[in-house]
Design an enzyme around this catalytic site. Structure first.
Site, PDB file in Angstrom:
ATOM      1  N   HIS A  27       2.984  -4.913  17.629  1.00 45.57           N
ATOM      2  CA  HIS A  27       3.918  -5.112  18.393  1.00 45.57           C
ATOM      3  C   HIS A  27       4.586  -3.925  18.415  1.00 45.57           C
ATOM      4  O   HIS A  27       5.410  -3.603  17.523  1.00 45.57           O
ATOM      5  CB  HIS A  27       4.621  -6.200  17.736  1.00 45.57           C
ATOM      6  N   HIS A 258       5.628  -6.342  23.984  1.00 43.58           N
ATOM      7  CA  HIS A 258       6.167  -7.130  23.013  1.00 43.58           C
ATOM      8  C   HIS A 258       5.037  -7.148  21.747  1.00 43.58           C
ATOM      9  O   HIS A 258       5.162  -6.783  20.681  1.00 43.58           O
ATOM     10  CB  HIS A 258       6.530  -8.627  23.256  1.00 43.58           C
ATOM     11  N   GLU A 399      18.911 -26.941   3.400  1.00 42.72           N
ATOM     12  CA  GLU A 399      17.734 -27.159   2.486  1.00 42.72           C
ATOM     13  C   GLU A 399      16.811 -25.735   2.980  1.00 42.72           C
ATOM     14  O   GLU A 399      16.395 -25.055   1.742  1.00 42.72           O
ATOM     15  CB  GLU A 399      16.692 -28.078   2.584  1.00 42.72           C
ATOM     16  N   HIS A 461      12.975 -41.552   2.898  1.00 45.90           N
ATOM     17  CA  HIS A 461      13.395 -40.837   1.934  1.00 45.90           C
ATOM     18  C   HIS A 461      12.209 -40.944   0.855  1.00 45.90           C
ATOM     19  O   HIS A 461      12.208 -40.359  -0.266  1.00 45.90           O
ATOM     20  CB  HIS A 461      14.683 -41.175   1.334  1.00 45.90           C
TER      21      HIS A 461
END
Length: 652
Positions: A27, A258, A399, A461
């Site tokens: 890149h 890119h 998280e 869960h």
């Protein structure tokens, strides 16, 4: 840019262009676009010493936009880091080259962290900044006073982890953190306007960050913004409006620069346009010597700093000293005196109560589940905005950021971070967990509510495939203890695991103790070991982990009534068991003809142990919402159901 700085920046550009072209992969666009900004940063602001890349009080430079790795390698070579040679750069993206396609952390090299998955570097940088604040509070600002700079691109800021991390950084007022946003408005697919219309100023200011917008090719604006960031009372974003592929007549400002080499013809045109009359990989002595002089300034800075550090070294060593062995022994003795049924999450809390009393480098936290994960103890003090004298971080419902930030905390110095959430949400954490394993960092993930044993919260869960998924990650120890003593031993393994992170998989429900006598030996370190035998001569081996070891023991006793004798093996860690000697594994697995496994989760990772003649008792579908004992019964995870199926297996 003045003439000298233009030349210095062009040295970065052409090393990057040439390396990508030679590798025929990489890149080039971002290094070409951000070379001006990074040149000014390293020349005038960044505190670093190439002769000692691990200098404790260095500024940290994190390349979150890791695809632009040649920007980092070029700067490290030019400033004199011995691990990054011109030969390494010529071997960019080749087998075993330190100049990998994306930066891969290696101590003492200047590569501060592994990046590439976009946004991860932002969370690492927040971890570095928090660590600096904590260390400064412990040791003193005359010894610790550095900043963290993170270079992030449009893609990094599209990733959700950027929001989580920047929100927490703003809340904590991390004024030692500066983000250089490569605002080039180009992504792989084309202009970022295809997918994004964010008002960056409003977004970042809403987090509590300062926002400065500059022309990333204007020296005066770059200098002004970086100077302003030095005295900020908040974290700072400097939005650098740059041209991706700067200097390329046909590809600058376009997606074509890119992620692909420019091509030989275009490289010649760039050389002509930027007046770089030097061969591939050639950095003239006068240019290299100026870069090396910039690097050498750090030697003087560290030398002055060392005079202060040496006066306080004994005190610092005492502050950062740990005594895990004492804490572990104390808690093991306590466990043998207090024989009772406990959830392993509660056993973990009791271990942490002892650990946090005597150890200064443990930094705890939870993603808004402290009371459920049992990660916060009476010895914890909360880290708050403008008060970093604590040892516990409330990460909020973030998280992914929590785990990325813990990687930064671990990488920074001697801190040992641990963070809690439910095991089901390990899926939100997985990219950062994988990187901690790749970087060999001592990060501890406290994952509770680890099975259908959580009951009524139901299948959303209840983890099923999560344990198998985590066990599949290389260099990650997944530890699933069966009682209080095993929990203590698993904490010991995690704390002493210097080159691998650990997951502690812990129950919500109470478990009966399987071990009641004190022993200095850490039996969990074997990964699997015998806890019960109903006869010297056995027909069956029962393998189980965590909450199902109790079930295996009950099953073994019931089988004995039918004169089917067995042994029960607790398997707290597949990974550690696999490391044992062939003879030990043979002793555990091959004493009996029949083997079964019991774990309230997917069964695929047990099949290698039970073999073709064995049975795996587990769950390969989603769970159910009900009281946990009813859920176990629904999935035939009872001693009666297991005994009946074993009898059929043996009698066939």
């Amino acid at each position: 840019m003045n003439k000298e700085n233009k030349i210095l920046a062009n040295a970065v550009r052409f090393l990057s262009i040439d390396a990508v072209q030679k590798a025929n992969s990489g890149h080039p666009g971002m290094p070409m676009g951000m070379a001006d900004v990074v040149t000014i940063l390293f020349k005038h602001f960044l505190k670093f010493n190439p002769k000692n890349p691990n200098w404790l009080n260095r500024d940290r430079f994190v390349l979150s936009a890791g695809h632009g790795s040649m920007l980092l390698y070029s700067i490290l070579y030019l400033t004199g880091y011995k691990n990054i040679s011109l030969k390494n750069i010529k071997n960019f993206r080749q087998l075993n080259s330190i100049c990998a396609g994306h930066p891969e952390y290696e101590a003492n090299t200047g590569i501060e962290t592994t990046t590439g998955p976009l946004g991860q570097g932002i969370s690492n940088a927040v971890g570095f900044a928090i660590a600096e604040k904590i260390l400064k509070k412990k040791i003193g600002k005359e010894v610790i006073n550095h900043k963290t700079y993170v270079l992030a691109g449009d893609g990094c800021l599209m990733e959700g982890i950027s929001h989580e991390s920047m929100s927490l950084a703003g809340h904590l007022k991390l004024n030692n953190l500066v983000m250089l946003f490569d605002n080039n408005s180009i992504s792989i697919d084309g202009p970022t306007s295809l997918a994004v219309s964010d008002n960056y100023k409003k977004r970042f200011e809403s987090y509590g960050w300062n926002y400065l917008s500059i022309d990333g090719h204007n020296e005066k604006e770059i200098l002004y913004a970086l100077k302003k960031s030095q005295k900020s009372k908040k974290p700072t974003v400097i939005s650098c409006k740059t041209k991706i592929g700067y200097g390329s007549p046909n590809k600058s400002g376009k997606a074509s620069s890119h992620g692909s080499p420019l091509g030989e013809d275009e490289v010649k045109l760039v050389r002509k346009k930027l007046k770089w009359n030097h061969k591939q990989f050639e950095i003239p002595y006068n240019i290299l010597s100026k870069w090396r002089k910039i690097g050498n300034n750090g030697t003087k800075l560290e030398s002055r700093w060392n005079k202060i550090y040496k006066k306080k070294k004994n005190k610092i060593d005492k502050i950062l000293k740990n005594n895990f062995n004492k804490s572990i022994r104390t808690e093991k003795i306590n466990a043998t005196k207090e024989i009772k049924s406990l959830a392993t999450r509660k056993s973990s809390e009791l271990m942490l109560n002892t650990l946090t009393k005597d150890n200064n480098t443990l930094i705890g936290g939870s993603a808004d589940l402290a009371g459920s994960n049992n990660t916060k103890t009476k010895h914890h003090k909360i880290i708050r905005p403008n008060d970093f004298g604590g040892n516990y971080i409330h990460y909020g419902v973030r998280e992914h950021a929590m785990c990325g930030i813990m990687n930064g905390l671990a990488l920074h110095s001697k801190f040992i971070p641990y963070g809690g959430t439910f095991l089901i949400f390990s899926d939100y954490c997985k990219p950062s967990i994988r990187l901690s394993a790749m970087m060999k960092q001592r990060v501890i993930y406290v994952m509770t509510h680890d099975s259908i044993g959580l009951g009524e919260d139901g299948p959303t869960h209840q983890p099923i495939e999560q344990l198998s998924g985590l066990r599949a990650i290389p260099n990650l120890n997944v530890l699933r203890p069966a009682d209080r003593i095993e929990t203590i031993e698993c904490w010991e393994l995690a704390l002493k695991s210097l080159t691998a992170p650990s997951v502690l998989s812990l129950t919500r429900q109470n478990l009966n103790p399987i071990r009641k006598k004190y022993s200095k030996i850490n039996r969990c370190a074997f990964g699997a070991y015998e806890v019960l035998r109903t006869n010297n001569k056995i027909k069956l081996t029962l393998l189980a982990s965590g909450s199902e070891v109790n079930l295996a023991i009950d099953t073994s006793h019931k089988l004995a009534k039918y004169k089917i004798y067995s042994k029960v093996i607790s398997v707290p860690s597949h990974e550690l068991f696999e490391l044992q000697s062939k003879s030990y594994k043979n002793k555990i697995l091959n004493e009996s003809k029949y083997k079964i496994s019991i774990e309230a989760a997917s069964t695929d990772c047990w099949k290698k142990f039970v073999g073709e003649n064995g049975l795996c008792f587990g769950i390969d579908v989603f769970g159910k919402s009900a009281p946990y004992k009813d859920v176990y019964k629904y999935f035939d995870l009872t001693k009666e159901d297991i005994v009946n199926k074993i009898k059929k297996m043996i009698n066939n």
